[in-house]
Structures are given as structure tokens and as C-alpha cells.
Design an enzyme around this catalytic site. Sequence first.
Site, short mmCIF file in Angstrom:
data_model
loop_
_atom_site.label_atom_id
_atom_site.label_comp_id
_atom_site.label_asym_id
_atom_site.label_seq_id
_atom_site.Cartn_x
_atom_site.Cartn_y
_atom_site.Cartn_z
N HIS A 173 -5.57 1.91 12.71
CA HIS A 173 -6.03 2.22 11.37
C HIS A 173 -7.16 3.24 11.37
O HIS A 173 -7.28 4.05 10.45
CB HIS A 173 -6.46 0.98 10.60
CG HIS A 173 -6.62 1.25 9.12
ND1 HIS A 173 -7.82 1.62 8.57
CD2 HIS A 173 -5.72 1.28 8.11
CE1 HIS A 173 -7.66 1.83 7.27
NE2 HIS A 173 -6.39 1.64 6.97
N SER B 213 0.85 -1.18 0.00
CA SER B 213 0.00 0.00 0.00
C SER B 213 0.89 1.25 0.00
O SER B 213 1.66 1.47 0.94
CB SER B 213 -0.90 0.00 1.24
OG SER B 213 -1.75 1.12 1.26
N HIS C 279 -2.74 0.62 -3.92
CA HIS C 279 -2.37 -0.62 -3.24
C HIS C 279 -2.56 -1.80 -4.17
O HIS C 279 -3.23 -1.71 -5.20
CB HIS C 279 -3.12 -0.80 -1.91
CG HIS C 279 -4.53 -1.29 -2.03
ND1 HIS C 279 -5.56 -0.77 -1.31
CD2 HIS C 279 -5.07 -2.29 -2.75
CE1 HIS C 279 -6.68 -1.42 -1.58
NE2 HIS C 279 -6.41 -2.34 -2.46
#
Length: 346
Positions: A290, A210, A314
Site C-alpha cells: 500500500h 474502494s 470508497h
Amino acid sequence: MESAIPLHLKTQRTRHKRVPDDYQPPYPSFVARYKPGVVRVVMAYFGVQYRDVAPAAAMEALAAIGERFAGEGGPTHWDRAHYVDQAGYTNVVSAAYWDDIARFDAWFEPSREAWTGKGREEIGTFIEVLRPAVARHETLFSSLGRPEGVAVIADGMSGEVQEHAYWGGMRDRIPLSQSDPMTPGGVPELIRDGARLRVKAHDNLCLIRSGQDWSDTEASERKLYLDDVEPVLREGMDFLRDDGLVIGCYANRYMQVLAAGSRASEKSYGQSWWKSLAALERWAESHPTHVKIFGAAMKYLSTLGPSAKLRLYHEVTVAAADEQFFEYLSCHPKTGMLAAVQSAGA
């Protein structure tokens, strides 16, 4: 609006998408499109590991693998990045991509022997390879014009796709998800081959790369990204690196891409190995680290709107057991997929 899944990989769906058929994403994103004849790709990571200042052996190894990449049967595209791991070792990783399995196979065996077949003073080396069917793989890009990673070897990019900007979009973009839950099976095992250590992982191991590219940003946007977003991203990447095993992340590398002459570029990417796509999804959807990354990114993008120059992408793969290869020589026991096995007692 296109589907992220190309027409030739569409099958009768027995597992439902997370959004209705008339879903309209709030902003555009794009995916890589391979020629229909490409049924499998290769992602091969060649790493060199050392402490402190790079010894001559590391520089020689990096030059040698670069020459092999440029030789007969070498990859269509490769790039190089570096990071310092949880044990304080610098790792320089060359990520190489092929869309022709026969070409890769002919190239790989002598290259493998040259890379991990003999020890070198002061450095370790490792190879991590996935060779997934394209039905086990997806990509996503926030903008057109600059493919990264495996997308560089694709035939081109799609138009705007539907399956993004919602939790579950990552799974919905993988063609196999139309009919398969992609549940992991088995546990990682350590295999000793002389001084070399190989890891036999398990079915449906997940890899994500990513990336972030802020090279096009101007002064105010660059400052906003580097001051407000990147530190939060780094905090999350460090959590996965140091404590990810408890949530199903076997290993994480947050790397800075190297430009010509081994200069640091204004690009980075996280590369992590996960027990399953489901474990990655749980972290993305609900883990505090996250949630903070997502919040910082949304604030950044809402502040700048369409004028944002930051590029994001990603690639995610869920690999079958026979599509994986992991080998390590003279590396510390928490390197890559070695962290997934109890090497000390094996």
C-alpha cells in the site's frame, strides 16, 4: 467545513480523533448524506463463478437476478463487475443496495432460494450481505457529481468535510468510532446446510469497496494512470487476494465494472473482507504494497494538480455479527469468506 459525521449521529466523544479540531485538509473530499430517517442500509453481493468461457447457466443466472432486481422490492441501485480469482475462476458479482430493510427482507428470501437454493451445472453461486446501521458505515469521494456504490441511494452529498487526508480519517468518519473501538470478537465458523455452505463470521467484521473511475480522463492523463498507477494498484490487490490472510484480509476482489451489454467500463473497484478495521488500517498505513500504491497516487496527483479528472471513492463498513450473511453453493473453498474458515476439515 463540515464534519463527515452528520449532526443527528453526533454523540459525546470518548475516543479522540487523530487530528485537532482546527485541522484543515489539503484538498477537498465529500461524503454521502442519507435522510435522517434512514437508520440502516443493505449491501448485497450476488456472485456467479465459473471457469474459462461463460456457460449458458451463468448467462441465465445473471439474467434472472437482473429481472429480480427490477421486480417488486428490488434494490434502489445495483451494478455489476467481474474478476478472475486466485484459483483461476471468473467471478461476476452484482452489487445491490437498499435503504429499506423491510423491503429487502420481503425480497430476499425467495431471491436467495432462487440463487443458492439449487445447484446449476458448471457454475457456483454465492451471496454476501451486510445490513449495517448507518453509524457503522462511512463513504468518501474525491469529487461531486457521480455517486457510486451505496452513495447512489443516499439523499445527496455533503460539502467539504474535515476528516480526510490523514491516517485515521477512515475510522474518524464512522459515527460509532466516537465511543466504540470496534474490536473484532470471535472467529469465523462454517455451517453446512445440505449443499450450501454458510459462514458465520464475527462481530466487527470490516468491508471496504474502494473504486477508481478514469472515464473522464483525456489521453495523457489516462496513459499516466494506466501506465504508472494502475499496475501498482493491481500488484497490491493481487497481494491481498493471494496472501492477505496473514495480515487479516480474508478475501479481496479487484474488479472491473461492467457497462450495459456486459462491456468492460473504465471503472474498477477493490472489494475486501477484513478481520477488523484495525487490520485494514495497518495495511493502509505501513504495508509495502500500500505504501507503493499511495506513493504512485501522490505522484500522479501532484503531477496533474487540480486538473486531474480521475475520480476516486470508497465505502467502509464495520458490521455487527447479526448484520452479516454469507452463503456459497458449488464454489471453490477460497471463495470470499470461505477462505476464512478451514472448510476442508469442518
